[in-house]
Design a protein around this motif. Structure first.
Motif, PDB file in Angstrom:
ATOM      1  N   ILE A   2      -0.183  -2.424 -10.173  1.00 50.34           N
ATOM      2  CA  ILE A   2       0.181  -2.373  -8.750  1.00 50.34           C
ATOM      3  C   ILE A   2      -1.074  -2.188  -7.901  1.00 50.34           C
ATOM      4  CG2 ILE A   2       1.443  -1.065  -6.986  1.00 50.34           C
ATOM      5  CD1 ILE A   2       3.492  -0.403  -9.264  1.00 50.34           C
ATOM      6  N   GLY A   3      -1.994  -1.353  -8.367  1.00 50.02           N
ATOM      7  CA  GLY A   3      -3.245  -1.131  -7.640  1.00 50.02           C
ATOM      8  C   GLY A   3      -4.088  -2.391  -7.536  1.00 50.02           C
ATOM      9  N   ILE A   4      -4.144  -3.168  -8.602  1.00 45.95           N
ATOM     10  CA  ILE A   4      -4.900  -4.427  -8.575  1.00 45.95           C
ATOM     11  C   ILE A   4      -4.274  -5.392  -7.573  1.00 45.95           C
ATOM     12  CG2 ILE A   4      -5.475  -6.485  -9.929  1.00 45.95           C
ATOM     13  CD1 ILE A   4      -5.789  -4.540 -12.362  1.00 45.95           C
ATOM     14  N   ILE A   5      -2.955  -5.482  -7.591  1.00 44.60           N
ATOM     15  CA  ILE A   5      -2.266  -6.351  -6.623  1.00 44.60           C
ATOM     16  C   ILE A   5      -2.536  -5.871  -5.201  1.00 44.60           C
ATOM     17  CG2 ILE A   5       0.001  -7.096  -5.790  1.00 44.60           C
ATOM     18  CD1 ILE A   5       0.905  -6.939  -8.787  1.00 44.60           C
ATOM     19  N   THR A   6      -2.475  -4.564  -4.997  1.00 42.17           N
ATOM     20  CA  THR A   6      -2.754  -3.995  -3.669  1.00 42.17           C
ATOM     21  C   THR A   6      -4.195  -4.291  -3.257  1.00 42.17           C
ATOM     22  OG1 THR A   6      -1.145  -2.238  -4.065  1.00 42.17           O
ATOM     23  CG2 THR A   6      -2.744  -1.863  -2.319  1.00 42.17           C
ATOM     24  N   TRP A   7      -5.131  -4.133  -4.191  1.00 37.87           N
ATOM     25  CA  TRP A   7      -6.552  -4.396  -3.920  1.00 37.87           C
ATOM     26  C   TRP A   7      -6.745  -5.848  -3.478  1.00 37.87           C
ATOM     27  CZ3 TRP A   7     -10.893  -1.229  -4.309  1.00 37.87           C
ATOM     28  CH2 TRP A   7     -12.119  -1.876  -4.265  1.00 37.87           C
ATOM     29  N   ILE A   8      -6.093  -6.769  -4.171  1.00 34.68           N
ATOM     30  CA  ILE A   8      -6.235  -8.195  -3.853  1.00 34.68           C
ATOM     31  C   ILE A   8      -5.613  -8.520  -2.494  1.00 34.68           C
ATOM     32  CG2 ILE A   8      -5.479 -10.518  -4.536  1.00 34.68           C
ATOM     33  CD1 ILE A   8      -5.785  -9.527  -7.470  1.00 34.68           C
ATOM     34  N   ILE A  55       0.834  -1.201   0.000  1.00 34.90           N
ATOM     35  CA  ILE A  55       0.000   0.000   0.000  1.00 34.90           C
ATOM     36  C   ILE A  55       0.871   1.254   0.000  1.00 34.90           C
ATOM     37  CG2 ILE A  55      -1.658   1.342   1.345  1.00 34.90           C
ATOM     38  CD1 ILE A  55      -2.924  -1.303   2.207  1.00 34.90           C
ATOM     39  N   ALA A  56       1.923   1.263   0.814  1.00 36.47           N
ATOM     40  CA  ALA A  56       2.801   2.431   0.881  1.00 36.47           C
ATOM     41  C   ALA A  56       3.476   2.681  -0.470  1.00 36.47           C
ATOM     42  CB  ALA A  56       3.846   2.247   1.977  1.00 36.47           C
ATOM     43  N   PHE A  57       3.931   1.626  -1.118  1.00 39.44           N
ATOM     44  CA  PHE A  57       4.566   1.777  -2.432  1.00 39.44           C
ATOM     45  C   PHE A  57       3.567   2.338  -3.443  1.00 39.44           C
ATOM     46  CE2 PHE A  57       5.672   0.153  -6.649  1.00 39.44           C
ATOM     47  CZ  PHE A  57       6.922   0.747  -6.805  1.00 39.44           C
ATOM     48  N   HIS A  58       2.355   1.809  -3.439  1.00 39.46           N
ATOM     49  CA  HIS A  58       1.309   2.269  -4.347  1.00 39.46           C
ATOM     50  C   HIS A  58       1.023   3.754  -4.121  1.00 39.46           C
ATOM     51  CE1 HIS A  58      -2.206   1.956  -6.933  1.00 39.46           C
ATOM     52  NE2 HIS A  58      -2.990   2.392  -5.961  1.00 39.46           N
ATOM     53  N   MET A  59       0.987   4.176  -2.874  1.00 42.95           N
ATOM     54  CA  MET A  59       0.707   5.575  -2.546  1.00 42.95           C
ATOM     55  C   MET A  59       1.842   6.494  -3.001  1.00 42.95           C
ATOM     56  SD  MET A  59      -1.088   5.129   1.230  1.00 42.95           S
ATOM     57  CE  MET A  59      -0.314   6.591   1.811  1.00 42.95           C
ATOM     58  N   ILE A  60       3.074   6.135  -2.698  1.00 42.61           N
ATOM     59  CA  ILE A  60       4.224   6.973  -3.062  1.00 42.61           C
ATOM     60  C   ILE A  60       4.369   7.024  -4.585  1.00 42.61           C
ATOM     61  CG2 ILE A  60       6.743   7.157  -2.939  1.00 42.61           C
ATOM     62  CD1 ILE A  60       6.445   5.933  -0.073  1.00 42.61           C
ATOM     63  N   TYR A  61       4.285   5.876  -5.221  1.00 39.96           N
ATOM     64  CA  TYR A  61       4.379   5.811  -6.683  1.00 39.96           C
ATOM     65  C   TYR A  61       3.264   6.644  -7.318  1.00 39.96           C
ATOM     66  CZ  TYR A  61       4.708   3.642 -11.330  1.00 39.96           C
ATOM     67  OH  TYR A  61       4.844   3.416 -12.667  1.00 39.96           O
ATOM     68  N   GLY A  62       2.075   6.582  -6.746  1.00 39.49           N
ATOM     69  CA  GLY A  62       0.941   7.352  -7.258  1.00 39.49           C
ATOM     70  C   GLY A  62       1.175   8.849  -7.159  1.00 39.49           C
ATOM     71  N   LEU A  63       1.730   9.286  -6.040  1.00 38.21           N
ATOM     72  CA  LEU A  63       2.025  10.710  -5.865  1.00 38.21           C
ATOM     73  C   LEU A  63       3.054  11.168  -6.898  1.00 38.21           C
ATOM     74  CD1 LEU A  63       1.810  13.373  -4.325  1.00 38.21           C
ATOM     75  CD2 LEU A  63       3.594  12.522  -2.808  1.00 38.21           C
ATOM     76  N   LEU A  64       4.101  10.383  -7.089  1.00 38.56           N
ATOM     77  CA  LEU A  64       5.122  10.722  -8.084  1.00 38.56           C
ATOM     78  C   LEU A  64       4.532  10.731  -9.495  1.00 38.56           C
ATOM     79  CD1 LEU A  64       8.144   8.705  -6.647  1.00 38.56           C
ATOM     80  CD2 LEU A  64       7.759  11.186  -6.529  1.00 38.56           C
TER      81      LEU A  64
END
Length: 109
Positions: free
Chosen positions: A48-54, A2-11
């Motif tokens: 990455i979001g789909i993996i995070t969702w799962i 989740i943290a990676f998804h959030m940071i990557y999303g912000l970038l």
């Protein structure tokens, strides 16, 4: 994850804003390679979001974030193509930016 998804999303949002400003401020618009990189990185973020969702199994009420993000990426794919007029490309990037920011706000809200 989740943290990676959030940071990557912000970038990614910051990159898309840079592409939007470049598209607006230059006569020829953003370079083809930069647009391609931004679109490709958005596609990767969906995976990455789909993996995070799962793996995170969010509540059923958490549905608007992925909807906003998928719509943003669809708009980016369709309306930012070099075959489109500059006005259409700028509009596509601006709408994509707004949807990504709203989608991120829904995630953090």
């Amino acid at each position: 994850m989740i943290a990676f998804h959030m940071i990557y999303g912000l970038l990614l949002i910051l990159l898309d804003i840079v592409v939007t400003v470049w598209e607006i401020s230059t006569r020829s618009g953003a370079p083809k390679g930069l647009r391609g990189a931004a679109i490709g990185l958005m596609d990767l973020q969906i995976i990455i979001g789909i993996i995070t969702w799962i793996t995170a199994k969010p509540a059923a009420s958490f549905v608007w974030h992925p909807i906003f993000m998928v719509v943003a990426i669809i708009i980016a794919h369709i309306f930012t193509s070099r075959r489109r007029s500059k006005g259409t490309r700028v509009t596509g990037w601006v709408i994509t930016d707004v949807l990504l920011i709203l989608g991120a706000a829904l995630f953090h809200g």
